[in-house]
Write a protein that holds these residues in place. Structure first.
Motif, PDB file in Angstrom:
ATOM      1  N   LYS A 149       6.788 -21.446   8.161  1.00  0.00           N
ATOM      2  CA  LYS A 149       7.702 -20.603   8.913  1.00  0.00           C
ATOM      3  C   LYS A 149       8.797 -20.807   8.914  1.00  0.00           C
ATOM      4  CE  LYS A 149       7.049 -18.168  13.549  1.00  0.00           C
ATOM      5  NZ  LYS A 149       6.447 -17.787  14.626  1.00  0.00           N
ATOM      6  N   GLY A 151      10.605 -20.766   6.383  1.00  0.00           N
ATOM      7  CA  GLY A 151      10.978 -21.008   4.720  1.00  0.00           C
ATOM      8  C   GLY A 151      11.200 -22.464   4.361  1.00  0.00           C
ATOM      9  N   ALA A 155      10.943 -26.143   6.540  1.00  0.00           N
ATOM     10  CA  ALA A 155       9.489 -26.700   6.468  1.00  0.00           C
ATOM     11  C   ALA A 155       9.465 -28.293   6.418  1.00  0.00           C
ATOM     12  CB  ALA A 155       8.779 -26.611   5.185  1.00  0.00           C
ATOM     13  N   GLY A 167       6.696 -23.129   1.552  1.00  0.00           N
ATOM     14  CA  GLY A 167       7.609 -22.230   2.255  1.00  0.00           C
ATOM     15  C   GLY A 167       8.568 -21.420   0.979  1.00  0.00           C
ATOM     16  N   LYS A 170       9.101 -15.778  -0.275  1.00  0.00           N
ATOM     17  CA  LYS A 170       8.847 -14.979   0.934  1.00  0.00           C
ATOM     18  C   LYS A 170       7.661 -15.416   1.906  1.00  0.00           C
ATOM     19  CE  LYS A 170      11.606 -11.426   0.037  1.00  0.00           C
ATOM     20  NZ  LYS A 170      12.864 -11.259   0.960  1.00  0.00           N
ATOM     21  N   GLU A 171       7.270 -16.701   1.409  1.00  0.00           N
ATOM     22  CA  GLU A 171       6.076 -17.545   2.248  1.00  0.00           C
ATOM     23  C   GLU A 171       6.746 -18.199   3.295  1.00  0.00           C
ATOM     24  OE1 GLU A 171       4.158 -19.913  -0.392  1.00  0.00           O
ATOM     25  OE2 GLU A 171       3.573 -18.449  -1.809  1.00  0.00           O
ATOM     26  N   LYS A 172       7.329 -17.351   4.235  1.00  0.00           N
ATOM     27  CA  LYS A 172       8.101 -17.897   5.462  1.00  0.00           C
ATOM     28  C   LYS A 172       7.694 -17.291   6.771  1.00  0.00           C
ATOM     29  CE  LYS A 172      11.601 -14.225   4.687  1.00  0.00           C
ATOM     30  NZ  LYS A 172      13.145 -14.118   4.478  1.00  0.00           N
ATOM     31  N   TYR A 173       6.614 -16.370   6.757  1.00  0.00           N
ATOM     32  CA  TYR A 173       6.206 -15.813   7.959  1.00  0.00           C
ATOM     33  C   TYR A 173       5.332 -16.410   9.072  1.00  0.00           C
ATOM     34  CZ  TYR A 173       8.479 -12.107   5.074  1.00  0.00           C
ATOM     35  OH  TYR A 173       9.546 -11.509   4.586  1.00  0.00           O
TER      36      TYR A 173
END
Length: 348
Positions: A149, A151, A155, A167, A170-173
């Motif tokens: 979360k 990014g 992290a 992170g 776009k793997e930041k949600y």
């Protein structure tokens, strides 16, 4: 799906919502291999409760008194509840396209009549939709393990040499499994360590098959005895590590199998599951199933129950159409104390 999708309708309703939502989350190795339980319809927050009973065995007395029922410092004579949570965060899928670009590929679907009012055949629409989902499923399969979360900058995870960033992109949600594990083993607050702390059996890089075998042995020795006979217990490993291990055991003088065959996906009788998504130099051992007893859960929901997937014209004077899908998702481990991990990823 082919009978219900139309480029001129604004959204889905009814049970199609659930079918589409589930398909979105299922098209990845983690689900296909039966390693995660999916809980849908979580609009805000979902509690994952666990309970542990302390020492209750007592000396026999004719009439027990409150002394026998007194609570102790280690949870004696009481139920201890712990809570972990799924708190899905929003993200969106969006794509613009011109239906005319695809007419020539499906002869049966080439329409007649006024060009402005042409629509693609529902079968074509379904095909395009599945291609869109395939790409999104690639994202989901990776994010389950390597998302963070906020990014990569937020992290706080140090990565091994030439390895996947936690992170990334776009793997930041939401926080993925690796971020959850690293936070759990380094935390002291009650909320993060609820359900115990993950057992770290090693933190070296898995450079060859011998290193993988040593890591598997170390993990098995650290595995809590009470879950060793659990049928859902399995090792989750990346394909790079599995290939190295497969070659290593095939090269031994006493072979497990011929070189033309793949070795059994087993270690000490427990399943080894190679998947796409789990990062390098990382193996996780735990109870991973699609049932509610799984130690890995995913929470998903649609952000707007009347417009899960919108397929519509971009604007009144345009030939372009668009796909838009708004979703919410989160991942969490339920009982960290029953997870053993070997990973070269560390707290920065």
């Amino acid at each position: 799906m082919a009978d219900t999708v139309s480029f001129l309708q604004n959204g889905y309703n009814g049970e199609v919502l659930e079918d589409l939502l589930t398909y979105t989350a299922q098209g990845n190795d983690t689900y296909k291999q039966g390693l995660i339980h999916i809980k849908s319809g979580i609009q805000h927050k979902y509690t994952l409760p666990a309970i542990k009973l302390g020492e209750i065995i007592q000396d026999n007395t004719p009439t027990p008194t409150s002394v026998q029922g007194a609570k102790g410092p280690n949870g004696e004579n009481e139920y201890q509840f712990t809570e972990r949570h799924l708190n899905p965060s929003d993200f969106m899928v969006y794509l613009e396209f011109n239906p005319r670009d695809y007419e020539k590929y499906w002869k049966f679907a080439q329409p007649d009549g006024n060009l402005v009012f042409r629509e693609l055949d529902p079968k074509v629409q379904a095909t395009m939709l599945r291609l869109l989902m395939d790409k999104k499923n690639e994202y989901i399969g990776n994010a389950i393990w390597t998302a963070a979360k906020g990014g990569a900058a937020a992290a706080g995870v140090a990565i091994p040499t030439d390895s996947i960033q936690i992170g990334r992109g776009k793997e930041k949600y939401f926080d993925g499994v690796i971020k959850r594990i690293i936070d759990n083993v380094n935390a002291t607050d009650a909320q993060t360590i609820a359900g115990g702390q993950c057992v770290v059996s090693g933190n070296t890089e898995l450079t060859d098959g011998a290193a993988v075998e040593a890591a598997l042995y170390a993990m098995w020795k650290k595995c809590p005895k009470q879950i060793r006979n659990n049928p859902g217990l399995s090792f989750v490993i990346g394909w790079e590590a599995w290939d190295a291990y497969d070659q290593y055991i095939s090269d031994k003088m006493v072979k497990y199998s011929e070189n033309t065959e793949v070795n059994r996906y087993r270690f000490k009788g427990k399943k080894i599951t190679p998947i796409v998504g789990i990062p390098e130099h990382t193996i996780v051992l735990g109870q991973f199933t699609t049932g509610m007893d799984s130690n890995l859960w995913m929470g998903v929901d649609y952000a707007n129950d009347s417009e899960v997937l919108k397929i519509d014209r971009l604007q009144a004077n345009s030939e372009l159409f668009f796909f838009q899908m708004r979703m919410k998702m989160d991942v969490n481990i339920v009982r960290p104390g029953e997870i053993v991990v070997h990973t070269a990823y560390k707290k920065a």
